[in-house]
Each structure stands twice: as C-alpha cells, then as structure tokens.
Design an enzyme around this catalytic site. Structure first.
Site, mmCIF file in Angstrom:
data_model
loop_
_atom_site.group_PDB
_atom_site.id
_atom_site.type_symbol
_atom_site.label_atom_id
_atom_site.label_comp_id
_atom_site.label_asym_id
_atom_site.label_seq_id
_atom_site.Cartn_x
_atom_site.Cartn_y
_atom_site.Cartn_z
ATOM 1 N N GLY A 14 0.615 -1.244 0.038
ATOM 2 C CA GLY A 14 -0.158 -0.242 0.143
ATOM 3 C C GLY A 14 0.852 1.250 -0.036
ATOM 4 C CB ALA A 25 16.146 10.931 2.039
ATOM 5 N NE ARG A 75 -1.138 -4.999 -0.989
ATOM 6 C CZ ARG A 75 -1.791 -3.966 -0.664
ATOM 7 N NH1 ARG A 75 -2.701 -3.519 -1.366
ATOM 8 N NH2 ARG A 75 -1.797 -3.550 0.501
ATOM 9 C CB CYS A 76 4.625 -8.618 -7.136
ATOM 10 S SG CYS A 76 5.450 -9.846 -8.255
ATOM 11 C CG ASP A 106 4.342 -7.345 8.525
ATOM 12 O OD1 ASP A 106 4.947 -7.127 9.480
ATOM 13 O OD2 ASP A 106 3.758 -8.328 8.322
ATOM 14 C CB THR A 129 2.590 0.847 6.258
ATOM 15 O OG1 THR A 129 1.311 0.601 6.569
ATOM 16 C CG2 THR A 129 3.470 0.561 7.527
ATOM 17 C CB ILE A 130 -1.250 4.811 6.610
ATOM 18 C CG1 ILE A 130 -2.434 3.551 6.272
ATOM 19 C CG2 ILE A 130 -0.975 5.635 5.190
ATOM 20 C CD1 ILE A 130 -3.755 4.092 5.777
ATOM 21 C CG ASP A 131 -1.690 -0.236 7.835
ATOM 22 O OD1 ASP A 131 -2.525 0.483 7.513
ATOM 23 O OD2 ASP A 131 -1.554 -1.208 7.293
ATOM 24 C CG ASP A 133 1.418 -2.771 10.385
ATOM 25 O OD1 ASP A 133 2.285 -2.112 9.922
ATOM 26 O OD2 ASP A 133 0.832 -3.579 9.671
ATOM 27 N NE ARG A 175 -2.489 -4.938 5.497
ATOM 28 C CZ ARG A 175 -2.206 -5.166 4.334
ATOM 29 N NH1 ARG A 175 -1.533 -6.442 4.332
ATOM 30 N NH2 ARG A 175 -1.877 -4.538 3.429
ATOM 31 C CD GLU A 226 -8.603 -1.915 7.203
ATOM 32 O OE1 GLU A 226 -9.346 -1.711 6.372
ATOM 33 O OE2 GLU A 226 -7.314 -1.785 7.048
ATOM 34 N NE ARG A 250 -28.393 8.533 8.904
ATOM 35 C CZ ARG A 250 -29.412 8.253 9.478
ATOM 36 N NH1 ARG A 250 -29.308 7.255 10.438
ATOM 37 N NH2 ARG A 250 -30.555 8.884 9.050
HETATM 38 P P1 ADP Z 1 2.539 -4.186 2.343
HETATM 39 O O1 ADP Z 1 3.787 -4.285 2.306
HETATM 40 O O2 ADP Z 1 1.903 -2.722 2.685
HETATM 41 O O3 ADP Z 1 2.160 -4.889 3.915
HETATM 42 P P2 ADP Z 1 1.520 -6.469 1.109
HETATM 43 O O4 ADP Z 1 1.356 -7.522 2.440
HETATM 44 O O5 ADP Z 1 0.399 -6.561 0.225
HETATM 45 O O6 ADP Z 1 1.784 -5.078 1.413
HETATM 46 O O7 ADP Z 1 2.774 -7.221 0.525
HETATM 47 C C1 ADP Z 1 3.474 -6.277 -0.566
HETATM 48 C C2 ADP Z 1 4.150 -7.550 -1.550
HETATM 49 O O8 ADP Z 1 5.373 -7.850 -0.806
HETATM 50 C C3 ADP Z 1 3.628 -8.504 -1.859
HETATM 51 O O9 ADP Z 1 2.576 -8.487 -3.100
HETATM 52 C C4 ADP Z 1 4.765 -9.300 -2.502
HETATM 53 O O10 ADP Z 1 5.158 -8.990 -3.511
HETATM 54 C C5 ADP Z 1 5.484 -8.997 -1.226
HETATM 55 N N1 ADP Z 1 5.383 -10.531 -0.265
HETATM 56 C C6 ADP Z 1 4.625 -10.177 0.954
HETATM 57 N N2 ADP Z 1 4.646 -11.411 1.516
HETATM 58 C C7 ADP Z 1 5.566 -11.996 0.816
HETATM 59 C C8 ADP Z 1 6.124 -13.371 1.288
HETATM 60 N N3 ADP Z 1 5.862 -14.221 2.294
HETATM 61 N N4 ADP Z 1 7.227 -13.717 0.294
HETATM 62 C C9 ADP Z 1 7.640 -13.192 -0.655
HETATM 63 N N5 ADP Z 1 7.004 -11.991 -1.121
HETATM 64 C C10 ADP Z 1 6.322 -11.335 -0.251
HETATM 65 O O1 F6P Z 2 -1.468 -1.314 4.571
HETATM 66 C C1 F6P Z 2 -2.249 -0.204 4.126
HETATM 67 C C2 F6P Z 2 -3.578 -0.345 3.915
HETATM 68 O O2 F6P Z 2 -4.093 0.865 3.504
HETATM 69 C C3 F6P Z 2 -4.517 -0.816 5.054
HETATM 70 O O3 F6P Z 2 -4.458 -0.151 6.090
HETATM 71 C C4 F6P Z 2 -5.635 -1.556 4.338
HETATM 72 O O4 F6P Z 2 -6.369 -2.623 5.212
HETATM 73 C C5 F6P Z 2 -4.825 -2.120 3.163
HETATM 74 O O5 F6P Z 2 -3.959 -1.170 2.929
HETATM 75 C C6 F6P Z 2 -6.081 -1.844 1.787
HETATM 76 O O6 F6P Z 2 -5.422 -2.280 0.598
HETATM 77 P P1 F6P Z 2 -5.913 -1.961 -0.703
HETATM 78 O O7 F6P Z 2 -5.449 -0.684 -1.233
HETATM 79 O O8 F6P Z 2 -5.438 -3.092 -1.671
HETATM 80 O O9 F6P Z 2 -7.487 -1.794 -0.772
#
Ligand code: ADP
Ligand code: F6P
Length: 326
Positions: A14, A25, A75-76, A106, A129-131, A133, A175, A226, A250
């Site tokens: 995200g 930077a 996301r890959c 994460d 990340t905005i979360d 976490d 998240r 959420e 609401r």
């Molecule tokens: P965020 O980094 O915001 O937590 P995601 O959980 O969607 O976002 O992870 C982003 C990308 O990081 C995934 O689409 C994937 O390409 C890679 N990734 C996440 N988990 C794994 C994993 N267990 N092994 C390899 N790549 C990963």
């Molecule tokens: O990890 C950042 C975040 O914005 C979470 O707060 C949220 O649950 C998720 O990504 C939303 O993901 P997407 O943009 O795929 O809907």
C-alpha cells in the site's frame, strides 16, 4: 564484504504519504556517497518485468511534497514463489544492482527478508505504511499524514453529528492494528475507539454503552478500526441497531482517502532521515535491517524482529482517550 556500487530502490504494498520523500532522500544520499541508483517501478513486479531506470538527482526533484509514490507500487504474487524471485534476481544482476532499499509495510519487508537470505543481497527496509504496525519503530512513514486526514474528516462529521444528535461509527484503516483508530480518536475528540488489540480482551461496545458514554452529549463519534476482530463500523452499527435501538446510528467508512494527500512536515522529515540512514546502513555493512525511529533516535531493527511481530498499543493512550472523553 564487497563495497556497495549500485543500489536499487522500490516501493511496495500500500502506498503511504512520504514515500516520495524517502525515495528522494535515498537517491540523493546514495549519489552523495558515490553510489549509483536505479529506480525500480511497481515494487517487486518491476524487478521481474524489468521496469528499471537509472536515477540522477533530478529524477527526484520536486517530489517531497507529493503523496503516493513516483515509483508506483504493486502487490506481486509471483514474488512469493522461488521462480519469481530468481527471475527478479537475474534482472537485478543484469542491471548491476548489488543492494536494495525497499520501502513498504510488513508484507514488503517479509519479501525483502526472504530475498536477502536467498541471494545473499544486502537489503535495508524503510517502514512505509499508514498502519504504523511495524515493530521496532515508534512511527512509520505515512502514519502522521493519515492521522491528520482522519482528524480533519472526523471534525467535519462532528458538525453533522451534533446538528442531528446522532451516533456515528467511523471506520478507519490499519489492517489488523488499531493505531490509526486510537490516536485518530484522541486527536479528533471522539468519544471512543474500538480496536482489534482490545476486542480480544473485552466487549468495548457494551462497556461504552453501559458506562453511559453519551449521557451528557448531543452527539457521539466512535472510531472503529477495520478488522475482522472488530467487525468494522458496519458490524458494530448492526449490533447497536439490534441491541440498543434507542440510538440513531450512522456509519462512515473513510477508505482510501486516508492514503492520499501531501505528507505532513513530520512525515517528510521522518522519511528524509530514514532515507539517509538507509544508505548509511548499507555503507556500514548492515543488511537485513529495517530503519526505525525510537525516542527520536534512528535505529536499525533486524527484519526478524520488525515483521510478523505484534507491535503493542501504548496503554497510556487508552487511558487518555477514556478520561478526555467523559
Ligand atoms: P504491505 O507491504 O503494505 O504490507 P503486502 O502485504 O500486500 O503489503 O505485501 C506487498 C508485497 O510484498 C506482496 O505483493 C509480495 O510481492 C511481497 N510479499 C509479501 N509477503 C511475501 C512473502 N511471504 N514472500 C515473498 N514476498 C512477499
Ligand atoms: O496497509 C495499508 C492499507 O491501507 C491498510 O490499512 C488496508 O487494510 C489496506 O492497505 C488496503 O489495501 P488495498 O489498497 O489493496 O485496498
């Protein structure tokens, strides 16, 4: 250990406000130290599909104030497979990239950790990340901007909530974490927050209603994180309609607007400090670490600790919200 000659930089998962400031930077700190920089587009996907471009200082001009990420993000799923990661590694080698800075949450740092171990590549992560976490850092890049956005939105909803004397449940992102909900509630003067960390301990909704949280007020706002654990704002509102029909309820779901906008000064400064520190860490021979900030000091946190490790909620904040909203 061989010297770092060319660093690849990518944003993944995200997007978060301040990612551009971090890209800027890292790019400038690398060039300052005589290291070449290659921008990798669309996160790990761009490594596989070869969307890689040499970055000079001009590539990152005029971006510190912009939300989103100029490198795009994605996301890959392929990167989760050994074959996908091997393809990615081969492309990096073709480009002469010998190290990486990965900016993401994460999931992205989990991918970075696996990749670093598989190919023995120095990788430094930045918590984007905005979360908020990620364990080992007091705050993450993008969190402060998202909090300010939430505060502004809640201020606006307060006007209509007060006029109609209604009970609003406002859902915010995060998240599985409640940082945005809890601190958003404090900053906006909301009456309560329902967060996953506490949902497991007690019934926050019943407690709020039983303690008469609405007695002396003509509107109430509750921020709901959420999450399957909280049920989200819709879930909580459905419950109130059934169990406490006396309230006029609401729901408002803030959604992706929380991820946008120009980063706050705090996020720009944080991203800049962390970006410079990422290059210092690589030069210092550090690998498989995330740059964090603790008590205003930059720290290196091993990936093994930063990811998949529940970052605790500060209990003082719960108390501050409870007392300040009576
Ligand atoms: P965020 O980094 O915001 O937590 P995601 O959980 O969607 O976002 O992870 C982003 C990308 O990081 C995934 O689409 C994937 O390409 C890679 N990734 C996440 N988990 C794994 C994993 N267990 N092994 C390899 N790549 C990963
Ligand atoms: O990890 C950042 C975040 O914005 C979470 O707060 C949220 O649950 C998720 O990504 C939303 O993901 P997407 O943009 O795929 O809907």
């Amino acid at each position: 250990m061989p010297a770092i000659k060319c660093v690849g930089i990518l944003t993944s998962g995200g997007d978060a406000p301040g990612m551009n400031a971090a890209i800027r930077a890292v790019t400038r700190a690398a060039i300052y130290n005589g290291i070449r920089v290659k921008g990798i587009y669309r996160g790990y996907k761009g490594m596989i599909t070869d969307e890689i471009e040499e970055f000079k200082t001009q590539n990152v001009s005029n971006i510190i104030q912009r939300g989103g990420t100029i490198l795009k993000t994605a996301r890959c799923m392929e990167f989760k497979t050994p074959e996908g990661r091997k393809q990615a590694y081969d492309k990096l080698c073709e480009h002469g990239i010998d190290s990486l800075v990965v900016i993401g949450g994460d999931g992205s740092l989990t991918g970075a950790r696996i990749f670093a171990e598989e190919f023995n590549m120095p990788i430094v992560g930045l918590p984007g990340t905005i979360d908020n976490d990620l364990w080992g850092t007091d705050i993450t890049i993008g969190y402060d901007t998202a909090l300010n956005t939430i505060m502004e939105c809640v201020d606006k909803i307060r006007d209509t909530a007060t006029s109609h004397e209604r009970l609003f449940f406002i859902e915010v992102m995060g998240r599985d974490a409640g940082f945005l909900a809890l601190n958003g509630a404090i900053a906006s003067g909301a009456e309560a927050a329902i967060i996953p960390e506490i949902s497991l301990e007690k019934d926050q909704l019943a407690e709020m209603i039983e303690t008469g949280f609405r007695k002396s007020k003509n509107s109430s706002i509750v921020l709901v994180a959420e999450s399957d654990v909280t049920g989200g704002a819709m879930g909580v509102a459905e419950r109130v309609k059934k169990e406490y029909p006396q309230f006029e309820v609401r729901v408002s779901i803030l959604g992706h607007l929380q991820r946008g906008g120009s980063p706050t000064a705090q996020d720009r400064i944080l991203a800049t400090r962390m970006g410079v520190a990422a290059v210092d860490a690589l030069l210092d021979g550090q690998r498989n670490v995330m740059i964090g900030i603790q008590n205003d000091e930059i720290v290196n946190v091993p990936f093994s600790k930063a990811i998949k490790n529940n970052k605790p909620i500060n209990r003082d904040l719960l108390n501050a919200l409870r007392i300040s909203s009576i």
